[in-house]
Design an enzyme around this catalytic site. Sequence first.
Site, short mmCIF file in Angstrom:
data_model
loop_
_atom_site.label_atom_id
_atom_site.label_comp_id
_atom_site.label_asym_id
_atom_site.label_seq_id
_atom_site.Cartn_x
_atom_site.Cartn_y
_atom_site.Cartn_z
N LYS A 50 38.01 34.43 25.84
CA LYS A 50 37.69 33.09 26.38
C LYS A 50 36.32 33.03 27.07
CE LYS A 50 42.34 31.24 26.87
NZ LYS A 50 43.35 30.67 27.76
N ALA A 91 43.13 31.61 33.15
CA ALA A 91 43.96 30.40 33.15
C ALA A 91 43.83 29.67 34.49
CB ALA A 91 45.41 30.77 32.88
P1 NAP Z 1 43.99 37.05 33.13
O1 NAP Z 1 42.66 36.43 33.01
O2 NAP Z 1 44.22 38.43 32.62
O3 NAP Z 1 44.37 37.02 34.72
C1 NAP Z 1 45.53 37.67 35.20
C2 NAP Z 1 45.79 37.29 36.65
O4 NAP Z 1 47.02 37.94 37.04
C3 NAP Z 1 44.73 37.79 37.62
O5 NAP Z 1 44.65 36.92 38.72
C4 NAP Z 1 45.29 39.16 38.04
O6 NAP Z 1 44.84 39.59 39.31
C5 NAP Z 1 46.76 38.82 38.15
N1 NAP Z 1 47.58 40.02 38.03
C6 NAP Z 1 47.72 40.81 36.95
N2 NAP Z 1 48.57 41.83 37.22
C7 NAP Z 1 48.97 41.67 38.51
C8 NAP Z 1 49.85 42.37 39.38
N3 NAP Z 1 50.52 43.46 38.96
N4 NAP Z 1 50.05 41.91 40.63
C9 NAP Z 1 49.42 40.79 41.03
N5 NAP Z 1 48.55 40.06 40.28
C10 NAP Z 1 48.34 40.50 39.02
O7 NAP Z 1 45.13 36.17 32.44
P2 NAP Z 1 45.10 34.58 32.21
O8 NAP Z 1 44.48 34.27 30.91
O9 NAP Z 1 44.58 33.94 33.45
O10 NAP Z 1 46.67 34.27 32.04
C11 NAP Z 1 47.53 34.28 33.15
C12 NAP Z 1 48.91 33.83 32.70
O11 NAP Z 1 48.89 32.46 32.29
C13 NAP Z 1 49.44 34.63 31.51
O12 NAP Z 1 50.77 34.94 31.76
C14 NAP Z 1 49.33 33.67 30.35
O13 NAP Z 1 50.34 33.90 29.41
C15 NAP Z 1 49.55 32.34 31.06
N6 NAP Z 1 48.93 31.20 30.32
C16 NAP Z 1 49.74 30.19 29.97
C17 NAP Z 1 49.21 29.10 29.30
C18 NAP Z 1 50.12 27.97 28.90
O14 NAP Z 1 49.74 27.18 28.04
N7 NAP Z 1 51.30 27.85 29.49
C19 NAP Z 1 47.84 29.03 29.00
C20 NAP Z 1 47.02 30.10 29.40
C21 NAP Z 1 47.59 31.19 30.07
P3 NAP Z 1 43.48 40.44 39.47
O15 NAP Z 1 42.37 39.44 39.51
O16 NAP Z 1 43.66 41.14 40.76
O17 NAP Z 1 43.39 41.37 38.29
#
Ligand code: NAP
Length: 285
Positions: free
Chosen positions: A71, A136
């Site tokens: 992204k 996200a």
């Molecule tokens: P990302 O960029 O990889 O960000 C992950 C986030 O989760 C970061 O803030 C990370 O914190 C945190 N995190 C990861 N492991 C953790 C842990 N063990 N303890 C605490 N925090 C943790 O992912 P993303 O693209 O933002 O996606 C996030 C979620 O949204 C995913 O589950 C995705 O499936 C969902 N999503 C849903 C939709 C929808 O249409 N419903 C659309 C997009 C995304 P750090 O910064 O500290 O690493």
Amino acid sequence: MNCEDLKKYQYAVIGDPISHSKSPQMQNAAFEFHDLGRPYGKIQVKTDELADFVAYARENMRGFNVTVPHKQSIIQFIDNFTEIGKLCNSINTVRIENGNLYGTSTDGEGLAKAVEGHFGMKAENLKITFAGAGGAAQSGVWFFVYKGAKKINICNRTLEKAQQMSDALKKAFPALETEVCLMSDFEKMQSFIADSDLFIQATSVGLKDDDPPPFDPAVLDANKNICVYDLIYKETKILKYCREKNIRCADGSNMLLGQGAAAFKFWTKLEAPENIMKQALEELK
Ligand code: NAP
């Protein structure tokens, strides 16, 4: 990248991994509704294949969705951005016209629409606490602020990422109230939630069934009127806690639908048949 797969499609979602994606069923239902066949596939594109994919797509495709991990890295190839695409620094939808790439982010629009549908809340003057500062969260935060949210608190495991986001928001929208804290800081999170209308769970924790909650869900007790939206589209431990405590909540299914519908419109300029797209998603459950 499977080149045979590539030749079959005018539209696709690209990412790595990609096998879990529900977008083809949802988008093909919309294309079929308009008698446009089933032109949308999913293509695994590894990071070192992105440039080759884009070169192919420029000449042969009409649009694509982008998911993890591309992204941000897709931005270098985009010729024209929508305002929101530029602001949120994350592109999930690309339209191709005469070899030019038009990029936008429909994640925030999908999230805001889902929040309005579930809780009747519009972005204007909203006070929101986010858990998570990844891609996200970034799209959601910028969309809500662009549409007039009053206050954004960001809690994250890595404080620096939350701080960077908050600093960038403040620079672009000086009137915005914004604070950050570590997700392990129970008291600070409580104080954020006590003064918020909406809480958005935007970490990736909960995707796996045995994931523990990313923070102590008891922080949500700080505000009995809080509404909780979890971006993950299944029953997470946070949602389970909310249901036990009668806290209004919803999972990420309608955000997926909303971002997909907005992407369909961005490519085709046709109405997205949301009921049909929703039905296609429900058939996958
Ligand atoms: P990302 O960029 O990889 O960000 C992950 C986030 O989760 C970061 O803030 C990370 O914190 C945190 N995190 C990861 N492991 C953790 C842990 N063990 N303890 C605490 N925090 C943790 O992912 P993303 O693209 O933002 O996606 C996030 C979620 O949204 C995913 O589950 C995705 O499936 C969902 N999503 C849903 C939709 C929808 O249409 N419903 C659309 C997009 C995304 P750090 O910064 O500290 O690493």
